[in-house]
Design a protein around this motif. Structure first.
Motif, PDB file in Angstrom:
ATOM      1  N   GLY A 185       1.303   4.013  -3.189  1.00 22.62           N
ATOM      2  CA  GLY A 185       0.887   5.389  -2.952  1.00 22.62           C
ATOM      3  C   GLY A 185       1.932   6.431  -3.288  1.00 22.62           C
ATOM      4  O   GLY A 185       1.690   7.635  -3.148  1.00 22.62           O
ATOM      5  N   ARG A 227       0.829  -1.202   0.000  1.00 25.08           N
ATOM      6  CA  ARG A 227       0.000   0.000   0.000  1.00 25.08           C
ATOM      7  C   ARG A 227       0.870   1.263   0.000  1.00 25.08           C
ATOM      8  O   ARG A 227       0.574   2.236  -0.689  1.00 25.08           O
ATOM      9  CB  ARG A 227      -0.906  -0.004   1.239  1.00 25.08           C
ATOM     10  CG  ARG A 227      -1.986   1.075   1.224  1.00 25.08           C
ATOM     11  CD  ARG A 227      -2.872   0.952   2.455  1.00 25.08           C
ATOM     12  NE  ARG A 227      -4.016   1.848   2.399  1.00 25.08           N
ATOM     13  CZ  ARG A 227      -5.178   1.552   1.835  1.00 25.08           C
ATOM     14  NH1 ARG A 227      -5.331   0.365   1.260  1.00 25.08           N
ATOM     15  NH2 ARG A 227      -6.176   2.414   1.825  1.00 25.08           N
ATOM     16  N   ASP A 269      -4.166  14.701  -1.958  1.00 22.32           N
ATOM     17  CA  ASP A 269      -5.570  14.348  -1.736  1.00 22.32           C
ATOM     18  C   ASP A 269      -6.417  15.093  -2.750  1.00 22.32           C
ATOM     19  O   ASP A 269      -6.598  16.307  -2.657  1.00 22.32           O
ATOM     20  CB  ASP A 269      -5.992  14.712  -0.311  1.00 22.32           C
ATOM     21  CG  ASP A 269      -7.426  14.295  -0.004  1.00 22.32           C
ATOM     22  OD1 ASP A 269      -7.995  13.557  -0.827  1.00 22.32           O
ATOM     23  OD2 ASP A 269      -7.949  14.719   1.035  1.00 22.32           O
ATOM     24  N   SER A 279      -4.245   7.774   0.343  1.00 16.88           N
ATOM     25  CA  SER A 279      -4.625   6.404   0.695  1.00 16.88           C
ATOM     26  C   SER A 279      -3.518   5.664   1.438  1.00 16.88           C
ATOM     27  O   SER A 279      -3.775   4.656   2.100  1.00 16.88           O
ATOM     28  CB  SER A 279      -4.983   5.624  -0.578  1.00 16.88           C
ATOM     29  OG  SER A 279      -3.861   5.538  -1.434  1.00 16.88           O
TER      30      SER A 279
END
Length: 489
Positions: free
Chosen positions: A236, A232, A428, A251
């Motif tokens: 990212g 993850r 974001d 995330s």
């Protein structure tokens, strides 16, 4: 699996595929194979199962670099020709692979001697090997460790021909290993990408070195550390090609925070543990005893003997040296143990290390206990590195009178309050927010400091007396520190 790859089975990450040309050019070299015999750390005094070496760590770091570049390469290919992408990839992967290639015997414990005997000449050696005027001019601002500069030097000298053959940028590889970004990169899109890759080899938390050793140290010690979702986290990561910065997608924020927590745990409870610190200290003193013995045997100076044992030149093809009838080349942990067994077998510190004889008593066992005893100010008047150096000197002098010593235990690394050069940006919905607030303040004097202190076992009945003297010394240092602070203001 394709014949293009060689497979290494790793208990931490699983299978590591390495291209056969990388194996032939680098992994199969004497310099890299030596890392099989350089232990990662002194944690085994506390965790007997924590036996892992710089060889597998370097392969794990290579794997982290490979996964990160695979995640970034599609976006890089949009902006650059394939030839440049190829250079980015090879330089990044080989820098990750060779980032520890010149680590001293016994890793960071031996590095203290390498720094003492060879540190003053490393910059000159490295600048000459890289042979780039901008690199030479900017090297003075590097805060890299001695082993990083030594590794960059050995890599540039030992593998120069391989770099030319395989489109590896020698200057940028050296910068990656020591974490030295290119100045004025905003005007050069290639340099902007290289600066991002530099931060991903030698940066803070989110670099390939730390991502491997956080997982590896956690696995080897068996501690219950924070779990880092590497997939993850890596998925990212992005590159901002306009600013030359690494961006972390929103995330992956939880993975970043867990990586910080995992690092914090290792540096707060494992590395500075009194048993680990004790193993480091007695080993370092045993190696100094060895140097003293070899000075008498060879009739050389301490500086000459220290350089023969710990200079990175011992790792090069023509780096062989003679010392007291011994041939020194590609020195490993085992070589130093052999020399200590031969020349200082009855040294109390060598016996404390090799036979695990605990000949000293620890005056406190944890960072929490240390803070309770001395209760340094936590807000307002911060105690900086100068204060702790002063107190460490006084504490060492007091402990020496009782057959012991005091050592600093990674004083500015044991807390996530201390962050250096964190430039990651949280992304974001196309909005960029500063992520550094998640990682703590950036002021260098706000770290959590820590000392370990020991007295000889024969002075165990004097513990209360020693503690009274140490607390008195601490109070005296506080008064001196406050007085100097007022004077400076």
């Amino acid at each position: 699996m394709s014949l293009k790859y060689k497979l290494f089975r790793d208990p931490v990450h699983g299978d590591i595929e390495v291209e056969r040309w990388i194996c032939s050019a680098f992994v199969d070299s004497d310099v890299f194979q030596r890392l099989r015999f350089v232990e990662q750390s002194s944690m085994r005094m506390l965790f007997p199962g924590a036996r892992h070496d710089r060889f597998i760590h370097s392969l794990g770091t290579f794997l982290m670099a490979k996964r990160i570049f695979d995640a970034l390469q599609d976006s890089i290919r949009v902006c650059f020709e394939e030839e440049q992408v190829h250079e980015f990839r090879n330089t990044f992967l080989i820098a990750a692979l060779l980032h520890d290639c010149a680590h001293s015997p016994f890793s960071h414990t031996g590095e203290s001697l390498a720094k003492y005997y060879c540190g003053s000449e490393i910059d000159k050696l490295l600048a000459g090997a890289v042979n780039d005027i901008s690199f030479k001019n900017e090297l003075s601002r590097s805060r890299s460790a001695t082993h990083e500069k030594a590794s960059a030097y050995v890599a540039c000298v030992r593998f120069e021909a391989e770099f030319s053959k395989h489109s590896i940028n020698r200057v940028q590889l050296a910068r990656m290993i020591i974490g030295l970004k290119n100045e004025g990169a905003l005007n050069d899109p290639v340099m902007r990408v290289y600066n991002c890759l530099i931060s991903l080899v030698n940066g803070f938390i989110i670099d390939v070195d730390r991502l491997d050793y956080l997982e590896r140290d956690t696995w080897a010690t068996g501690i219950r550390n924070a779990s880092v979702d590497l997939e993850r986290l890596i998925s990212g990561l992005e590159i901002d090609f306009d600013l030359g910065e690494v961006i972390i997608n929103n995330s992956a924020t939880s993975s970043v925070i867990n990586a910080v927590a995992a690092r914090d745990y290792i540096y707060k409870w494992v590395i500075p543990h009194h048993k680990v610190a004790y193993a480091n200290e007695v080993l370092e003193r045993a190696m100094h005893a060895l140097i003293h013995a070899l000075v008498k045997k060879s009739r050389k100076t301490r500086g000459e003997v220290g350089k023969i044992l710990f200079s990175p030149d011992r790792l090069l093809l023509n780096g062989q040296a003679k010392l007291a009838g011994e041939t020194i080349r590609l020195p490993t942990d085992g070589d130093l143990v052999y020399l200590m067994k031969k020349y200082v077998p009855k040294d109390e510190f060598f016996m404390a290390y090799s036979e695990r004889r605990v000949i000293h008593k620890s005056l406190w066992k944890t960072h929490a206990e240390f803070m309770h005893i001395f209760n340094p100010p936590k807000k307002g008047e911060r105690l900086n590195q100068d204060f702790w150096d002063m107190f460490a000197g006084k504490a060492n002098a007091i402990c020496n009178k009782y057959g012991g010593f005091a050592t600093e235990a990674n004083p500015v690394k044991v807390s996530m309050e201390k962050v250096a050069d964190v430039k990651f940006v949280l992304k974001d919905n196309k909005q960029k927010l500063d992520l550094t607030y998640l990682l703590g303040p950036q002021r260098q004097d706000e770290g959590v400091y820590y000392l370990n202190a020991y007295i000889g076992n024969s002075y165990a009945d004097s513990t209360d007396e020693v503690m009274i003297q140490l607390r008195g010394a601490f109070d005296d240092c506080i008064k001196l520190f406050k007085a100097s602070t007022k004077t400076n203001q």
